[in-house]
Design a protein around this motif. Structure first.
Motif, PDB file in Angstrom:
ATOM      1  N   ILE A 108     -36.901 -20.643   1.586  1.00  0.00           N
ATOM      2  CA  ILE A 108     -36.851 -21.221   2.935  1.00  0.00           C
ATOM      3  C   ILE A 108     -37.533 -20.300   3.947  1.00  0.00           C
ATOM      4  CG2 ILE A 108     -34.549 -20.353   3.550  1.00  0.00           C
ATOM      5  CD1 ILE A 108     -35.942 -23.745   4.609  1.00  0.00           C
ATOM      6  N   ILE A 109     -37.415 -18.982   3.763  1.00  0.00           N
ATOM      7  CA  ILE A 109     -38.084 -18.047   4.668  1.00  0.00           C
ATOM      8  C   ILE A 109     -39.606 -18.209   4.553  1.00  0.00           C
ATOM      9  CG2 ILE A 109     -38.585 -15.588   5.041  1.00  0.00           C
ATOM     10  CD1 ILE A 109     -35.574 -15.076   4.540  1.00  0.00           C
ATOM     11  N   HIS A 110     -40.101 -18.379   3.346  1.00  0.00           N
ATOM     12  CA  HIS A 110     -41.544 -18.583   3.167  1.00  0.00           C
ATOM     13  C   HIS A 110     -41.989 -19.919   3.763  1.00  0.00           C
ATOM     14  CE1 HIS A 110     -42.730 -14.989   1.037  1.00  0.00           C
ATOM     15  NE2 HIS A 110     -41.603 -15.072   0.361  1.00  0.00           N
ATOM     16  N   VAL A 111     -41.140 -20.936   3.665  1.00  0.00           N
ATOM     17  CA  VAL A 111     -41.449 -22.227   4.296  1.00  0.00           C
ATOM     18  C   VAL A 111     -41.535 -22.046   5.811  1.00  0.00           C
ATOM     19  CG1 VAL A 111     -40.499 -24.522   4.818  1.00  0.00           C
ATOM     20  CG2 VAL A 111     -40.506 -23.681   2.463  1.00  0.00           C
ATOM     21  N   CYS A 112     -40.584 -21.321   6.396  1.00  0.00           N
ATOM     22  CA  CYS A 112     -40.591 -21.071   7.846  1.00  0.00           C
ATOM     23  C   CYS A 112     -41.844 -20.299   8.252  1.00  0.00           C
ATOM     24  CB  CYS A 112     -39.342 -20.293   8.263  1.00  0.00           C
ATOM     25  SG  CYS A 112     -37.796 -21.189   8.033  1.00  0.00           S
ATOM     26  N   TRP A 113     -42.187 -19.277   7.493  1.00  0.00           N
ATOM     27  CA  TRP A 113     -43.363 -18.455   7.780  1.00  0.00           C
ATOM     28  C   TRP A 113     -44.625 -19.313   7.749  1.00  0.00           C
ATOM     29  CZ3 TRP A 113     -47.616 -16.871   4.765  1.00  0.00           C
ATOM     30  CH2 TRP A 113     -48.366 -15.821   5.294  1.00  0.00           C
ATOM     31  N   ASN A 114     -44.752 -20.124   6.695  1.00  0.00           N
ATOM     32  CA  ASN A 114     -45.921 -21.007   6.584  1.00  0.00           C
ATOM     33  C   ASN A 114     -45.954 -22.046   7.697  1.00  0.00           C
ATOM     34  OD1 ASN A 114     -47.354 -19.993   4.335  1.00  0.00           O
ATOM     35  ND2 ASN A 114     -45.827 -20.870   2.960  1.00  0.00           N
ATOM     36  N   LEU A 172     -35.391 -20.959  12.758  1.00  0.00           N
ATOM     37  CA  LEU A 172     -34.054 -21.501  12.953  1.00  0.00           C
ATOM     38  C   LEU A 172     -33.539 -22.147  11.668  1.00  0.00           C
ATOM     39  CD1 LEU A 172     -32.027 -21.748  15.281  1.00  0.00           C
ATOM     40  CD2 LEU A 172     -32.998 -23.992  15.777  1.00  0.00           C
ATOM     41  N   LYS A 173     -34.452 -22.735  10.910  1.00  0.00           N
ATOM     42  CA  LYS A 173     -34.092 -23.393   9.645  1.00  0.00           C
ATOM     43  C   LYS A 173     -33.479 -22.416   8.644  1.00  0.00           C
ATOM     44  CE  LYS A 173     -38.212 -26.106  10.393  1.00  0.00           C
ATOM     45  NZ  LYS A 173     -39.643 -25.846  10.255  1.00  0.00           N
ATOM     46  N   SER A 174     -33.821 -21.140   8.763  1.00  0.00           N
ATOM     47  CA  SER A 174     -33.303 -20.129   7.834  1.00  0.00           C
ATOM     48  C   SER A 174     -31.966 -19.557   8.290  1.00  0.00           C
ATOM     49  CB  SER A 174     -34.313 -18.983   7.682  1.00  0.00           C
ATOM     50  OG  SER A 174     -34.343 -18.187   8.862  1.00  0.00           O
ATOM     51  N   SER A 193     -33.056 -14.674  12.666  1.00  0.00           N
ATOM     52  CA  SER A 193     -34.088 -14.413  13.657  1.00  0.00           C
ATOM     53  C   SER A 193     -35.390 -14.161  12.902  1.00  0.00           C
ATOM     54  CB  SER A 193     -33.723 -13.178  14.479  1.00  0.00           C
ATOM     55  OG  SER A 193     -33.822 -12.010  13.683  1.00  0.00           O
ATOM     56  N   PRO A 194     -36.529 -14.350  13.562  1.00  0.00           N
ATOM     57  CA  PRO A 194     -37.792 -14.059  12.886  1.00  0.00           C
ATOM     58  C   PRO A 194     -37.855 -12.618  12.367  1.00  0.00           C
ATOM     59  CG  PRO A 194     -38.213 -15.286  14.893  1.00  0.00           C
ATOM     60  CD  PRO A 194     -36.754 -14.940  14.898  1.00  0.00           C
ATOM     61  N   THR A 195     -37.387 -11.660  13.150  1.00  0.00           N
ATOM     62  CA  THR A 195     -37.442 -10.260  12.721  1.00  0.00           C
ATOM     63  C   THR A 195     -36.575 -10.026  11.489  1.00  0.00           C
ATOM     64  OG1 THR A 195     -37.822  -9.606  15.019  1.00  0.00           O
ATOM     65  CG2 THR A 195     -37.204  -7.868  13.482  1.00  0.00           C
ATOM     66  N   ALA A 196     -35.386 -10.612  11.460  1.00  0.00           N
ATOM     67  CA  ALA A 196     -34.511 -10.468  10.290  1.00  0.00           C
ATOM     68  C   ALA A 196     -35.153 -11.107   9.062  1.00  0.00           C
ATOM     69  CB  ALA A 196     -33.145 -11.086  10.567  1.00  0.00           C
ATOM     70  N   ALA A 197     -35.804 -12.245   9.257  1.00  0.00           N
ATOM     71  CA  ALA A 197     -36.476 -12.918   8.139  1.00  0.00           C
ATOM     72  C   ALA A 197     -37.633 -12.068   7.609  1.00  0.00           C
ATOM     73  CB  ALA A 197     -36.976 -14.296   8.575  1.00  0.00           C
ATOM     74  N   TYR A 198     -38.424 -11.486   8.515  1.00  0.00           N
ATOM     75  CA  TYR A 198     -39.527 -10.624   8.082  1.00  0.00           C
ATOM     76  C   TYR A 198     -38.990  -9.381   7.378  1.00  0.00           C
ATOM     77  CZ  TYR A 198     -43.230 -13.336  10.243  1.00  0.00           C
ATOM     78  OH  TYR A 198     -44.128 -14.338  10.542  1.00  0.00           O
ATOM     79  N   LEU A 199     -37.880  -8.860   7.856  1.00  0.00           N
ATOM     80  CA  LEU A 199     -37.267  -7.704   7.202  1.00  0.00           C
ATOM     81  C   LEU A 199     -36.851  -8.071   5.778  1.00  0.00           C
ATOM     82  CD1 LEU A 199     -35.037  -5.123   8.902  1.00  0.00           C
ATOM     83  CD2 LEU A 199     -34.408  -5.947   6.660  1.00  0.00           C
TER      84      LEU A 199
END
Length: 140
Positions: A103-109, A30-32, A35-41
Motif C-alpha cells: 500500500i505504501i508503494h501504491v501511495c508513492w506511485n 492517507l490510505k496507508s 504520514s508521508p515521512t513515516a511511510a518513506y522511513l
C-alpha cells in the motif's frame, strides 16, 4: 514590485511548492494511515532491514530527533521494532509493518502520477533531480 521579489526568491518559491506537494503527499499517503515521512522511513527500512537510526537520518536527510520520534510512533503502532546491540539500535519491520509495503508503494506511485499529470513526467523527473543537486550544493 513585491510580486517580482517573491517570484525571484528561492526561499519563497521553494516554501510555496513544499506546502503544495506536502498537501498532495498527505492526501495520497492517507490510505496507508501514515504520514508521508513515516511511510518513506518505512520504505528505507524495507530496503535495509536492521538499519541504524543514524543511517535512516542520513538517507532521508532528517535530524536524529525526528528519526527517533517517527520510529517511536511506528513502534507504538507495531510496525517496527528495534534490536539493541551494545550502543547501536537497529530497526526492523514487524510482520504487521511488512503488510503495509504494497500500500505504501501504491501511495508513492499515486503521488508521482498525480503531480506528473499536472506538470508532465519528464519535467517532474527533471525537477526532482535538479532539486536534489541543488540541495546537495546548498548543504555544503
Amino acid at each position: 514590485m513585491l510580486d517580482i521579489y517573491l517570484k525571484e526568491c528561492l526561499y519563497f518559491t521553494s516554501s510555496r511548492i513544499s506546502r503544495i506537494i506536502t498537501k498532495m503527499a498527505e492526501e495520497e499517503f492517507l490510505k496507508s494511515g501514515l504520514s508521508p515521512t513515516a511511510a518513506y522511513l518505512l520504505m528505507v527500512i524495507y530496503e535495509n532491514e536492521g538499519i541504524s537510526q543514524k543511517q535512516i537520518g542520513g538517507i532521508l536527510h532528517l535530524q536524529p530527533s525526528t528519526v527517533t520520534r517517527i520510529v517511536e510512533k511506528l513502534m507504538a503502532k507495531g510496525l517496527v521494532y528495534n534490536n539493541v546491540e551494545g550502543r547501536l539500535s537497529l530497526i526492523f519491520t514487524t510482520d504487521k509493518g511488512k503488510e503495509l509495503e504494497a500500500i505504501i508503494h501504491v501511495c508513492w506511485n499515486s503521488l508521482r502520477e498525480r503531480y506528473s499529470e499536472i506538470i508532465g513526467k519528464d519535467l517532474a523527473d527533471e525537477l526532482s533531480l535538479k532539486l536534489e543537486l541543488l540541495s546537495n550544493e546548498l548543504e555544503k
